[in-house]
Scaffold this active site. Sequence first.
Site, PDB file in Angstrom:
ATOM      1  CG  ASP A  21      -2.319  -5.646   5.652  1.00 34.71           C
ATOM      2  OD1 ASP A  21      -1.305  -6.140   5.128  1.00 34.71           O
ATOM      3  OD2 ASP A  21      -2.635  -4.443   5.525  1.00 34.71           O
ATOM      4  N   GLY A  46       0.822  -1.201   0.000  1.00 32.56           N
ATOM      5  CA  GLY A  46       0.000   0.000   0.000  1.00 32.56           C
ATOM      6  C   GLY A  46       0.855   1.250   0.000  1.00 32.56           C
ATOM      7  N   GLY A  64       0.489  -5.443   0.299  1.00 31.66           N
ATOM      8  CA  GLY A  64      -0.578  -5.336  -0.681  1.00 31.66           C
ATOM      9  C   GLY A  64      -0.264  -6.025  -1.992  1.00 31.66           C
ATOM     10  CD  GLU A  67       1.758  -6.238   5.823  1.00 33.83           C
ATOM     11  OE1 GLU A  67       1.085  -6.190   4.803  1.00 33.83           O
ATOM     12  OE2 GLU A  67       2.612  -7.140   6.013  1.00 33.83           O
TER      13      GLU A  67
END
Length: 208
Positions: A136, A56, A105, A128
Amino acid sequence: MGQTAFLVLDRPTALNAINLAMADAIANALKDWWSDPGITRIVIDSSAPRAFCAGGDLRQIRDRLLGSGADAAAAQFRRVYDLFADLVRSPVPVISLMDGIAMGGGIGLGGHARYRIVTERSILAMPETLIGLTPDAGGSWLLARAPGFTGLRLALTAGRIEGAAALGAGFADYAVPSADLDTLRDALARDMSVEDALARVGRLPVPQ
C-alpha cells in the site's frame, strides 16, 4: 530566495511509525507551509539514524479495531493515505532523507518525493504481504515500474533493498554517505539548490 521547511519525524522508540497524532501534525504543518509564499521546499527527515519511518502504527490500528470496530480502524488508514496523497500533490518540491528503515508507510512519506535520498544505512521494503495485505502507501505504483521482475519479486516476498540498490529499483534518486548528511542538511538550510547541495557530498556506488 525562499526558505526551506524541515519536517523532522521524532518518534524514535516506535521507529517513527505513523499514528493519527503524527498524521494530523504533519498535515497541519504542510497546510501552514503551503499557504506561506516564502516556503519554497520541504525536507522530510528523522531525528534518529535507525529509522526514517517503519510504517503505520499497527498497534494503534489493532487497538482501534478491537476497541472501536473496523470502521474506526479503516478511518485511520484513510487518514494516513490522504496524507501521502497530499505529499504527492505538494505544490512545492519535497526532499526526503530516507536514512535508516523506510518501510510501508515510510515509503508513503518519502518514496514519492521530488528528490528521494538514501544512505548506506537505508533499508527499504513494502512488507505488507507478510501480514496478508497488498503493498500500500503507493508502493504498488513503484513496484510496478521497477525494472524486469524486481518489483514482482519484492512485492511477493516483502524483500528488502539497501540504499544504493534502491536507485536501480526506482525507489530513490540519490545515494549519499550518512556521514555527509549534516553537510547536505546545512546546504539545504542555506537554500542552496538540491543539485548544488548534492555536489558537496559523496555518492555511494550503485550495485551492478
